[in-house]
Motif scaffolding. Sequence first.
Motif, mmCIF file in Angstrom:
data_model
loop_
_atom_site.group_PDB
_atom_site.id
_atom_site.type_symbol
_atom_site.label_atom_id
_atom_site.label_comp_id
_atom_site.label_asym_id
_atom_site.label_seq_id
_atom_site.Cartn_x
_atom_site.Cartn_y
_atom_site.Cartn_z
ATOM 1 N N PRO A 60 1.259 -51.685 -26.350
ATOM 2 C CA PRO A 60 1.097 -52.802 -27.299
ATOM 3 C C PRO A 60 0.159 -52.486 -28.458
ATOM 4 N N THR A 61 -0.743 -51.510 -28.270
ATOM 5 C CA THR A 61 -1.752 -51.258 -29.297
ATOM 6 C C THR A 61 -2.317 -49.852 -29.198
ATOM 7 N N MET A 85 -1.675 -52.341 -33.896
ATOM 8 C CA MET A 85 -1.300 -53.286 -32.844
ATOM 9 C C MET A 85 0.041 -53.937 -33.183
ATOM 10 N N HIS A 117 -4.440 -56.798 -26.525
ATOM 11 C CA HIS A 117 -3.431 -57.575 -27.242
ATOM 12 C C HIS A 117 -3.553 -59.046 -26.847
#
Length: 371
Positions: A60-61, A85, A117
């Motif tokens: 996610p990041t 992100m 996130h």
Amino acid sequence: MAESAAARAADPIAKESVVRAKKDDKTFDYLQSRIITHWPEARQILDGEMPAPRTAIVYPTYVCNQDCVWCEYNAENTNQQLDRMMSKDNLFKLIWDLKDLGVRAVEFCGGGEPTLHPGLAELVREMKARNMSVGLLTNGTKLKGELASALVDGASYVRVGFDGATPETANAVKRPKTPEARFEAVCENVAAMIAMRNERGTGVKISIKVVLDRNNFHELEQCVQIAIDLAVDSIQFKAARLTPTELTPEQGEFVNRNLDRLRTAYPEMTIVGGSAKLNMKTQCWLTPIQLTVDPMGEVFLCCYYRHRKDKHSIGNCFEAPLRDLWYSDTHWEKIRAIEPRECNNLDCRFVNYNRIMEEVMINNDAQFEFI
């Protein structure tokens, strides 16, 4: 009258038999053997047909609140010019696109800390409602509040990186950027999450992982004792690679020799892994049973893409439909171009997966169509 559970618990012989049974149960390593459940997909690959993936690894990041000495993503973690992100909209759309593609389980991990996130807790609950399994690899710094609650209720497993058994060692390796990222805080988070899990009676497996290098290999036994004190389900050890602090051959032998001793000394704790290096001898062909997506939407053959991004990318799912990328000629071309020597830079689970499946499907006919 049947003997009560309390009476059996008070019987030292009964207690010893339970410990032996637990130890005997560990002789079957289902984590390695479960690759065989993918034989229908493997059969498709061998027949030249692209199967639907069962698992996805999602980053996610690239943002992280630690700066581990052995991390290969340090540049991404510190590059302030990079949009590091996934947006919430992109993340949620990606998960539902994965489900539509055939993915049943998603492991959140990455070159950054996935729990940073802000949409993760909500997503975990929605995935649970839609019958998608969730796994998480995390540094444990955000395992509290609504996120911890959502994971306890909806995740299959949570694996927390410790990388040391004392604040001095762990913090020296992890190099936390904020107070909540320090070793002491992570221990509190894990203990509270296990208490929540036990109170709710859910099935999430909570374990810890130790990446070993020259800074922490001397704390093997203390790490196992931490795992026992926290009452986690297991502890995994893995050697750091491609770093100046990588274990020497002698240190690696020390690790494996002592882990054998600790498995006997602490039968109540499941201890897996070690420092042994497995190398790919043939070309990897099992990558289509899973895929990896980074925060930018780039889709890779596997999670070990960092040193070969162009070779391992099949396209960007934020720019083209994921299904089109998956079933493209480019995907097949990238698989056929995999170079084993590049796979051997790091320790990949697919080395052993390929070995197992080649033995039972190529070198021999295991006749899986029969019971």
